[in-house]
Write an enzyme that holds these catalytic residues in place. Structure first.
Site, mmCIF file in Angstrom:
data_model
loop_
_atom_site.group_PDB
_atom_site.id
_atom_site.type_symbol
_atom_site.label_atom_id
_atom_site.label_comp_id
_atom_site.label_asym_id
_atom_site.label_seq_id
_atom_site.Cartn_x
_atom_site.Cartn_y
_atom_site.Cartn_z
ATOM 1 N N ARG A 116 15.288 -12.313 -62.518
ATOM 2 C CA ARG A 116 14.870 -10.999 -62.192
ATOM 3 C C ARG A 116 15.292 -10.159 -63.764
ATOM 4 O O ARG A 116 16.871 -10.601 -63.594
ATOM 5 C CB ARG A 116 16.173 -10.787 -60.542
ATOM 6 C CG ARG A 116 16.040 -9.409 -60.706
ATOM 7 C CD ARG A 116 16.349 -8.703 -59.471
ATOM 8 N NE ARG A 116 15.136 -8.721 -57.873
ATOM 9 C CZ ARG A 116 15.371 -8.549 -57.177
ATOM 10 N NH1 ARG A 116 16.279 -7.402 -56.578
ATOM 11 N NH2 ARG A 116 14.207 -8.399 -55.957
ATOM 12 N N HIS A 143 6.051 -7.453 -58.842
ATOM 13 C CA HIS A 143 7.148 -8.386 -57.982
ATOM 14 C C HIS A 143 6.613 -8.907 -56.960
ATOM 15 O O HIS A 143 6.053 -9.173 -55.582
ATOM 16 C CB HIS A 143 8.434 -7.392 -56.855
ATOM 17 C CG HIS A 143 8.901 -7.840 -56.320
ATOM 18 N ND1 HIS A 143 9.183 -9.853 -56.494
ATOM 19 C CD2 HIS A 143 10.049 -7.145 -55.502
ATOM 20 C CE1 HIS A 143 10.130 -9.669 -55.700
ATOM 21 N NE2 HIS A 143 10.893 -8.202 -54.815
ATOM 22 N N GLN A 146 7.303 -10.956 -53.490
ATOM 23 C CA GLN A 146 7.627 -9.900 -52.160
ATOM 24 C C GLN A 146 5.621 -10.189 -51.978
ATOM 25 O O GLN A 146 5.708 -9.399 -50.373
ATOM 26 C CB GLN A 146 7.380 -8.795 -53.151
ATOM 27 C CG GLN A 146 8.007 -7.617 -52.354
ATOM 28 C CD GLN A 146 9.034 -8.383 -50.874
ATOM 29 O OE1 GLN A 146 9.745 -8.096 -51.105
ATOM 30 N NE2 GLN A 146 8.990 -8.406 -49.869
ATOM 31 N N ASP A 238 8.472 2.082 -50.463
ATOM 32 C CA ASP A 238 9.190 1.627 -51.103
ATOM 33 C C ASP A 238 10.628 2.276 -51.762
ATOM 34 O O ASP A 238 10.254 3.995 -51.134
ATOM 35 C CB ASP A 238 8.708 0.673 -52.085
ATOM 36 C CG ASP A 238 10.133 0.069 -52.908
ATOM 37 O OD1 ASP A 238 11.239 -0.658 -52.274
ATOM 38 O OD2 ASP A 238 9.651 -0.468 -54.689
ATOM 39 N N CYS A 278 9.678 -3.577 -48.093
ATOM 40 C CA CYS A 278 10.435 -4.955 -48.996
ATOM 41 C C CYS A 278 11.266 -4.574 -49.062
ATOM 42 O O CYS A 278 12.301 -5.762 -49.056
ATOM 43 C CB CYS A 278 9.478 -4.378 -50.751
ATOM 44 S SG CYS A 278 10.284 -3.382 -51.133
ATOM 45 N N ARG A 306 9.685 -14.348 -47.170
ATOM 46 C CA ARG A 306 10.206 -14.716 -49.055
ATOM 47 C C ARG A 306 10.313 -16.001 -49.245
ATOM 48 O O ARG A 306 9.916 -16.315 -49.602
ATOM 49 C CB ARG A 306 11.294 -13.624 -49.027
ATOM 50 C CG ARG A 306 11.163 -12.250 -49.002
ATOM 51 C CD ARG A 306 10.376 -11.709 -50.393
ATOM 52 N NE ARG A 306 10.482 -12.198 -51.550
ATOM 53 C CZ ARG A 306 11.601 -11.801 -52.240
ATOM 54 N NH1 ARG A 306 11.366 -10.140 -51.789
ATOM 55 N NH2 ARG A 306 11.987 -12.065 -53.244
#
Ligand code: CP
Ligand code: NVA
Length: 320
Positions: A116, A143, A146, A238, A278, A306
């Site tokens: 990340r 992402h 996700q 988000d 998310c 996930r």
């Protein structure tokens, strides 16, 4: 409504040794196969429990995480492997060692790296230098893990994608980019409502438009959330301030105020519309508490997915 591929074709999925940096690096069949594989792995956990026996995944974090960190570690453990949490401030990269040197060194110890990080170019540099698969656990631009979990969630609700509409309300950010690409790859209609100055990246939009032409997905962009949610089957949002943008938080709070997903907005969508996020969520900002905790919310199913989606990615990239 259903997929064009079968479990037999899923078995032929060959992504061994590849990186997983963005959905755009894969073809539509690959992504469909990963979703079907994740679905199978969720239903038949036992079948896969030793499939990555003894393999080691290093997990580098240059930003905070709850879900990505824990779901990746749980996923590799669930496949018989081992996860190693590597916080960047405790690695020499925190003191200036290059990402290339780090990638080369870690390739000698590990079987895969999840990272990340900030700029997407940084993960590309790492992937170039490393001789083992590199997986994107979020960059400023994308992402993809996700989005894969989100597509699995849609699949569980609808059994397919075509004829459904995903609407993203808010910041045109990393999560929006991967979701947009993933949705149109699956032939799902996609609408994005963002205020001026916070639209999705133009290059990503162009890529999505190209794919939508191929799959027949309808892609729309507007500043008006009410217009966007018309006929929505899923409304997604988000945070308004992503990691690394903290200095802009006050400005963003103001710009996004009319973009809260609340009961009034949800009422304008299809009757059985689901709410997606998310996470982490900020109740009272991008989503009202009653929507976040209400009947339409599938956010915790997404969070669980996930782990299942990432099992499919790890298995496909790292199996010997
Ligand atoms: N959705 C997500 O990536 O959550 P974390 O930041 O907790 O990993
Ligand atoms: N857009 C958010 C997603 C967090 C999972 C961020 O980048 O901070």
């Amino acid at each position: 409504m259903t997929f064009m591929i079968t479990m037999e074709q899923v078995k032929e999925l060959d992504l061994k040794g590849k990186d997983f940096l963005k959905l755009l690096d894969f073809n539509i069949t690959d992504i469909q196969a990963l979703i079907l594989l994740a679905d199978d792995m969720k239903k038949h956990k036992e079948k896969y429990k030793d499939s990555l026996k003894g393999q080691i995944l290093g997990m580098i974090f240059e930003k905070n995480s709850t879900r990505t960190r824990v779901s990746f570690e749980a996923a590799i453990l669930g496949l018989g492997g081992h996860g190693m949490f590597l916080s960047s401030d405790q690695l020499q990269i925190g003191r200036g060692e290059t990402i290339e040197d780090t990638g080369k060194v870690l390739s000698g110890y590990l079987d895969g790296i999840m990272i990340r990080t900030h700029g997407h170019d940084r993960i590309e540099t790492l992937a170039e230098a490393a001789s083992i698969p590199v997986i994107n656990g979020l960059t400023d631009l994308y992402h993809p893990c996700q989005a894969l979990a989100d597509l699995l969630t849609v699949y569980e609700h609808k059994g397919g994608f075509k004829g459904n509409k995903m609407v993203y309300i808010g910041d045109g950010n990393n999560v929006a980019h991967s979701l947009m690409i993933g949705a149109v790859m699956m032939g799902m209609d996609f609408a994005l409502a963002a205020p001026k100055g916070y639209e999705a990246d133009q290059e990503v939009i162009q890529k999505a438009q190209g794919i939508a032409k191929e799959t027949g997905a309808v892609l729309t962009f507007t500043e008006d959330p009410v217009e966007a949610v018309k006929n929505a089957d899923f409304i997604y949002t988000d945070v308004w301030t992503s990691m690394g943008q903290e200095e802009e938080a006050i400005l963003r709070l103001k710009a996004f105020e009319p973009y809260q997903v609340n009961e009034a907005l949800l009422a304008k969508a299809n009757a059985d519309c689901k709410f997606m996020h998310c996470l982490p969520a900020h109740r009272g900002e991008e989503v009202s508490a009653d929507v976040m905790d209400g009947e339409a919310s599938v956010v915790f199913q997404q969070a669980e997915n996930r782990m299942h989606a990432q099992k499919a990615v790890l298995y496909s990239l790292m199996k010997k």
